[in-house]
Write a protein that holds these residues in place. Sequence first.
Motif, PDB file in Angstrom:
ATOM      1  N   ARG A  95       0.682  -1.154   0.033  1.00 10.08           N
ATOM      2  CA  ARG A  95       0.103  -0.018  -0.038  1.00 10.08           C
ATOM      3  C   ARG A  95       0.763   1.352  -0.093  1.00 10.08           C
ATOM      4  O   ARG A  95       0.373   2.322  -0.183  1.00 10.08           O
TER       5      ARG A  95
ATOM      6  N   PRO B 164      -3.357   6.380  -4.387  1.00  5.44           N
ATOM      7  CA  PRO B 164      -4.593   6.161  -3.796  1.00  5.44           C
ATOM      8  C   PRO B 164      -4.299   4.952  -2.608  1.00  5.44           C
ATOM      9  O   PRO B 164      -3.363   4.349  -2.685  1.00  5.44           O
TER      10      PRO B 164
ATOM     11  N   THR C  27      -7.016   2.305   0.034  1.00  9.19           N
ATOM     12  CA  THR C  27      -8.064   1.763   0.297  1.00  9.19           C
ATOM     13  C   THR C  27      -7.947   1.105   1.813  1.00  9.19           C
ATOM     14  O   THR C  27      -6.994   0.118   1.810  1.00  9.19           O
ATOM     15  N   ALA C  28      -8.555   1.422   2.785  1.00 11.94           N
ATOM     16  CA  ALA C  28      -8.496   1.001   4.231  1.00 11.94           C
ATOM     17  C   ALA C  28      -9.672   1.255   4.944  1.00 11.94           C
ATOM     18  O   ALA C  28     -10.638   1.926   4.531  1.00 11.94           O
ATOM     19  N   THR C  29      -9.817   0.452   5.937  1.00  9.49           N
ATOM     20  CA  THR C  29     -10.950   0.436   7.036  1.00  9.49           C
ATOM     21  C   THR C  29     -10.647   1.321   8.046  1.00  9.49           C
ATOM     22  O   THR C  29      -9.483   1.248   8.668  1.00  9.49           O
TER      23      THR C  29
ATOM     24  N   ARG D 188     -15.318   0.501   5.040  1.00  7.89           N
ATOM     25  CA  ARG D 188     -14.151   0.466   4.031  1.00  7.89           C
ATOM     26  C   ARG D 188     -14.068   1.948   3.363  1.00  7.89           C
ATOM     27  O   ARG D 188     -15.261   2.308   2.807  1.00  7.89           O
ATOM     28  N   LEU D 189     -13.168   2.645   3.085  1.00  8.43           N
ATOM     29  CA  LEU D 189     -12.936   4.055   2.440  1.00  8.43           C
ATOM     30  C   LEU D 189     -11.899   3.738   1.369  1.00  8.43           C
ATOM     31  O   LEU D 189     -11.111   3.133   1.649  1.00  8.43           O
ATOM     32  N   SER D 190     -12.185   4.711   0.565  1.00  8.68           N
ATOM     33  CA  SER D 190     -11.118   4.851  -0.664  1.00  8.68           C
ATOM     34  C   SER D 190     -10.801   6.357  -0.606  1.00  8.68           C
ATOM     35  O   SER D 190     -11.302   7.131  -0.579  1.00  8.68           O
TER      36      SER D 190
ATOM     37  N   GLN E 168      -2.509   9.769   0.118  1.00 12.65           N
ATOM     38  CA  GLN E 168      -2.215   9.169   1.497  1.00 12.65           C
ATOM     39  C   GLN E 168      -1.680  10.387   2.181  1.00 12.65           C
ATOM     40  O   GLN E 168      -1.176  10.217   3.459  1.00 12.65           O
TER      41      GLN E 168
ATOM     42  N   GLN F  27      -6.696  12.480   3.893  1.00 13.84           N
ATOM     43  CA  GLN F  27      -7.230  11.586   4.753  1.00 13.84           C
ATOM     44  C   GLN F  27      -8.570  12.305   5.602  1.00 13.84           C
ATOM     45  O   GLN F  27      -9.578  11.797   5.664  1.00 13.84           O
TER      46      GLN F  27
ATOM     47  N   THR G 109     -11.498  13.018   3.619  1.00 13.82           N
ATOM     48  CA  THR G 109     -12.376  11.725   3.024  1.00 13.82           C
ATOM     49  C   THR G 109     -13.100  11.315   4.542  1.00 13.82           C
ATOM     50  O   THR G 109     -14.178  10.964   4.158  1.00 13.82           O
TER      51      THR G 109
END
Length: 498
Positions: A199, A211, A213-215, A234-236, A240, A245, A248
């Motif tokens: 990642r 990009p 994708t993580a919880t 779970r978000l995109s 980083q 962050q 979002t």
Amino acid sequence: MRKQLRQLLCLMLGTLLLGGCAARPASSPGAALPSPEPGPEAPLGDAGLKREAIVPLHLPSLDGQTLLTFYETMALPLDRHPAESVVQALLAHEGNSRVDALGGHVTLALSGANPVELSGSVCTVNLSASALQLSSERLYTVALAITATLCEMEDIDHVNLLIAGTPLGMDVGGNLPLGTLTTPATQELPVLWKQFLARRAPVGELPAHTPLTATATLYFPLSNGRGILAEPRRLSFPGQHPQQQVATLLSALSAGADLLSGVADLPDLNELLLFLPEVTDLENGGRRVTLHFTADVKEQLLSAGCDPSATFAAITTTLTTFVPSLQQLCILVGNGALTSLYSEALGSMLFPGGLMSRADFSHALMRQSTVFVPAGHGVTPMLLSLPYRSAGNPRTLLLSLASPEVGALPEGLTDADILGLSVEGDTLLLNLSTRYADVLRTSELPQRTMAYSMVSTLCHATGTRRMRCYFGGEAVESLGSSLVWNGEFLFNPALIVP
């Protein structure tokens, strides 16, 4: 007709099981009923409120290739969630011929007065600063072991790991969040670490262009303003960088909860910002995020049905649980920093220098617990949002039954009226005051439905099968009705209706 007869027999059996004394034998009409066999002594205090259980602990193998499971017998407390006791046992394990101690040569410990938080299906564990001596790979192993261990509990599905109250950055630049973890699909640690490293921003690539994708765990304000509840999502993320962050996470909060009930619908928080979130690196290695809201942000929140104190608690807790190294939040309203908040539910909160931290809102964190209230000939479950530290405490649940919000017991029950709670085998012992016995005796509520609610709520919370009641330390046969109080009340799930 046959179906109706079966239903009637089941109802009669359930009534006898829950409402009668299991130790009292049947007798012929007109004969004096013999006294039940003497039971355990009435408890004074809650020292006996614990049960022995076999707990699985997940620890890294000596070669660091996998997590192995060991089982330990522990006395788990029933006046609080056992997660903290289990984590302490995991951290204290010294290792053996097959597994290593969790921190290897580094001694790990919990940090703070309340180092393990629970809300929804999410458990957040706060380790002391000694964990910073570990490499990122070893820290990831620690996080996986704690997650695998806690997710063995039926009410925990996700885990956050903090160090000294701060979320982790897992890359050199401190931009890759650890995120909210769940039980790993495989126990092969090198494979899991390699997947996680994939990642990271490639060498020479800016984190903002990578990009992710993580919880994450989102904390939503309750519609009644009493606190906040957690929900994993779970978000995109488009990149980083911490600024991305934050934006979002604010958008995800604004979109509302997927599963939680009783939470407020937030307005678009990013639309209420005058500028993009500002990220500042601190001298101690931490970060501060500044959010510059419009001058009328409180009015906007109130008009949307959101309590400002609970909303800012939700924002702060969400950001400082996920964004790496984020220690402080500064909220500007118009031209000035927000230095205080007040609400009837959460009280007064002061933020010296206009700096908010996760710890400032720990008292706002809530957890949903189940109590059972009368419904027809049985009981039905009711969800209550209670402070997470005491949400599963039988004493707290009993007091909740007598609250105006629930009304399953007559009002007037105080903590002083609960003289003691303990567990003997599969039996819960409850000792109430003689004063509250008089309240029950004179109440207009049916005593049988009051007993239904107490037995179902307390046995469900403690995992016991029966309950004995005492009043002023004595077993009392009657409180002025036909219900026999000096025997064992059996917990009967058949009486629970949707």
